[in-house]
Design an enzyme around this catalytic site. Structure first.
Site, PDB file in Angstrom:
ATOM      1  N   LYS A   1       0.750  -1.069   0.123  1.00 10.45           N
ATOM      2  CA  LYS A   1       0.081  -0.194  -0.014  1.00 10.45           C
ATOM      3  C   LYS A   1       0.688   1.321  -0.014  1.00 10.45           C
ATOM      4  O   LYS A   1       1.885   1.532   0.716  1.00 10.45           O
ATOM      5  CB  LYS A   1      -0.940   0.038   1.243  1.00 10.45           C
TER       6      LYS A   1
ATOM      7  N   GLU B   1     -19.489  -5.428  10.159  1.00  7.76           N
ATOM      8  CA  GLU B   1     -20.313  -4.659  10.907  1.00  7.76           C
ATOM      9  C   GLU B   1     -21.431  -5.576  11.906  1.00  7.76           C
ATOM     10  O   GLU B   1     -21.901  -5.075  12.841  1.00  7.76           O
ATOM     11  CB  GLU B   1     -21.056  -3.813  10.015  1.00  7.76           C
TER      12      GLU B   1
ATOM     13  N   ARG C   1     -25.480  -1.881   7.489  1.00 11.16           N
ATOM     14  CA  ARG C   1     -25.187  -3.333   7.138  1.00 11.16           C
ATOM     15  C   ARG C   1     -25.395  -4.341   8.354  1.00 11.16           C
ATOM     16  O   ARG C   1     -25.258  -5.648   8.136  1.00 11.16           O
ATOM     17  CB  ARG C   1     -23.846  -3.503   6.546  1.00 11.16           C
TER      18      ARG C   1
END
Length: 645
Positions: free
Chosen positions: A299, A385, A413
């Site tokens: 990243k 979640e 969610r």
């Protein structure tokens, strides 16, 4: 192009010694142009693409680290696969800027995430190369599986590739899709972009060689031929051979889980080695059935500040390339997320029952300080979640006081868990709902514009909406003292700048506060809409009330206002349908009030990305818009002041 950008060219240093050549990136207006290049030119294109990405995002802001890590992977995918006939389905969308640049939108990068400009995520309306709209995590495999099955049903010949990050792989939805994909033997390739969790350290020449070998036709043919022969020789020999293959793979690579789910696992390979990527993808393109390619990337690759701190550079404002510092200095006052983070620490100091939970949003929710000071009471459960909410319910069931810090759009969610596991059992879980209302550049996938509607219909819930920073702190404290589910929803960014009291005060449940006394018109403001409501109220000598609570409503004040005023106006930064205004209407109808009513809020449409103040004005939720809506209903005299309560 600029030559003084701190970009790491260590992988392809030989190109820096070559004679200057014409830039490749300006010649790429579509993947068709890309596929006309010689494979040996792809590393140079990657360098140019990475530099362009840094320069572009430094001017507009946006998501940087993820895209820098997928430059080579993106090039290789478009080079090998016949996009858009072949489908690329990206997960989340943070990593898709290189994809956008290569698919004819290079010049549009200057408008990234601006009103009327290019979306920061993939959008089917924006490009035929954006095969599926994204923004939330872990949807790519399910969507790609649907496309693969659709191709089979329609007898179409094209490939479908899902590209998912290692963080998104932690969500249950991704494993549900893998389980289904392996079971139905879909013709699907899943590419795992492993850039942070370090699922495996087997990266290097041997691993790359094994990946190319195991994805090649010779190995594949031998593997399938052996399966055919051994399967006819009886279960014992077949089972022994199958276990032997799995154990051999397990010794050198982490693919056993994916093999058990029915996928032909290949990898891990170096995601910045263009030669290996292209060869492996070409091999895997010729295979059929469920396939899984594990790619290791870094990243922030190529920009030193982002490599060292990929989290900070995940989403950035415009910044100085040389220093990495934001071009616009942040405000000196705390934002709502910081206020929540400080409140967490203050409550934790006085109450050992507090447990803080986040589904991979610790930094964004302002929880870094708490995570450092109260490590044993901080749980980042990853992009999960549903688990976060039921985990909190379990904690509450055994006497602890969990606080779930979650963005409004992500709480959607876990709606079933909120109802089934928290509300039905009336458990004292506090939902600290960040990013309520419009969120500007992130657009409709991240806008928290439905929570008042989907929460207020749930029994046992208490719902509060602070109008300023101190109200936010006070409401969080109030919620924490309750012995039932509660939610405090607050907007992204900064409030009006109210002085913050250090004590942990509470307010009376279901009671509003009247800030301006007027006549004829009463404006009932919920949360962030108090500031524009006050401005309007002073101009037309209206009564202005900070309602504070969406549930329970201050029914007594509503009754009084309906009896004394000609028009009741409700204002909220939530969709009008089913929101706070609807709750006021329901109460007024129950007492047979004939008072005129005007509900102002967000319209029945998805609001695109752009500067939040401009979007609110478009929706009529700035002072001018509120005043215009009121004058369309009743005539009002303008005034320069109103009596303050």
């Amino acid at each position: 192009m600029a030559t003084d950008i701190p970009i790491d060219h260590d992988d392809h240093a030989e190109h820096s010694q070559a004679e200057p050549e014409a830039d490749l990136l300006p010649q790429i207006d579509s993947p068709e142009d890309l596929r006309r290049l010689d494979a040996k030119d792809l590393p140079r294109l990657a360098d140019e693409l990475r530099q362009f990405l840094i320069e572009s995002v430094s001017k507009t802001g946006g998501h940087l680290s993820a895209g820098l890590g997928t430059v080579e992977l993106t090039i290789a995918l478009h080079y090998v696969f016949d996009t858009p006939v072949d489908r690329l389905v990206w997960d989340v969308g943070h990593q898709t800027y290189p994809h956008k640049i290569l698919t004819g939108r290079r010049k549009d990068m200057a408008t990234l995430r601006q009103k009327g400009g290019m979306c920061g995520f993939t959008s089917r309306e924006e490009s035929k190369y954006d095969t599926f709209g994204v923004g939330h995590s872990s949807t790519s495999i399910s969507a790609a599986l649907g496309m693969a099955v659709a191709a089979a049903i329609k007898k179409e010949e094209h490939d479908v590739v899902a590209i998912i990050g290692d963080g998104a792989m932690g969500a249950g939805m991704a494993f549900e899709a893998l389980n289904c994909g392996g079971e139905i033997d879909a013709n699907l390739l899943v590419v795992l972009n492993d850039n942070e969790m370090s699922i495996s350290h087997n990266v290097g020449g041997l691993s790359n060689h094994l990946a190319r070998m195991m994805s090649g036709r010779v190995y594949s043919s031998a593997r399938e031929g052996s399966k055919s022969i051994l399967s006819r020789m009886g279960d014992p020999l077949w089972n022994f051979a199958k276990r032997s293959e799995e154990h051999m793979k397990g010794m050198i690579m982490p693919g056993t889980l994916f093999e058990e789910l029915g996928f032909n696992y290949i990898g891990p390979i170096d995601g910045h080695d263009m030669n290996t990527l292209v060869k492996t993808l070409r091999n895997m393109k010729h295979l059929k059935g469920p396939r899984f390619l594990h790619v290791i990337t870094r990243k922030g690759k190529g920009y030193e500040p982002a490599e060292h701190d990929p989290c900070t550079y995940h989403g950035v404002p415009p910044f100085n390339i040389e220093t990495g510092e934001a071009s616009r200095k942040p405000g000196t006052k705390p934002d709502y997320s910081s206020i929540f983070g400080q409140w967490l620490c203050d409550i934790a100091e006085s109450d050992t029952r507090l447990i803080a939970i986040t589904p991979a949003m610790g930094e964004g929710s302002g929880m870094v300080k708490f995570s450092e000071q109260y490590t044993e009471r901080y749980f980042d459960v990853g992009i999960a979640e549903q688990h976060a909410v039921t985990f909190a319910a379990g904690l509450a069931a055994d006497g602890l006081k969990p606080v779930v810090a979650i963005y409004s759009t992500f709480l959607q969610r876990a709606y079933d868990q909120l109802i089934h596991d928290v509300a039905i059992q009336n458990l004292p879980v506090v939902f600290a709902i960040d990013r309520a209302g419009l969120v500007g550049a992130d657009g409709p996938t991240h806008a928290g514009v439905f929570d008042l509607s989907y929460l207020r219909c749930v029994p046992n819930m208490t719902i509060m909406a602070p109008s300023d920073e101190n109200e936010c702190r006070t409401m969080l404290t109030t919620a924490f003292q309750l012995d039932s589910p509660s939610a405090v929803r607050y907007p992204r960014g900064y409030g009006p700048g109210a002085k913050i009291d250090k004590d942990l005060a509470t307010i009376e449940i279901g009671k509003s506060r009247t800030l301006l006394e007027g006549n004829k018109i009463a404006i009932l403001a919920f949360g962030s809409m108090l500031a524009p409501a006050l401005e309007v109220g002073r101009n037309i000598t209206a009564t202005v009330i900070d309602m504070r609570f969406v549930k329970p409503l201050d029914e007594e004040i509503i009754k009084q206002m309906s009896a004394r005023h000609q028009l009741i106006v409700t204002v909220e930064e939530n969709v009008i349908k089913g929101g706070a205004g609807s709750a006021v209407n329901e109460y007024l109808a129950s007492i047979n009030s004939n008072c005129l009513r005007l509900n102002l809020g967000l319209p029945d449409q998805f609001i695109e990305h752009g500067d939040t103040s401009l979007l609110l004005a478009d929706c009529g939720l700035d002072p001018a818009g509120i005043l215009k809506s009121i004058t369309n209903v009743v005539s009002v005299p303008l005034a320069h002041s109103a009596e303050s309560a």
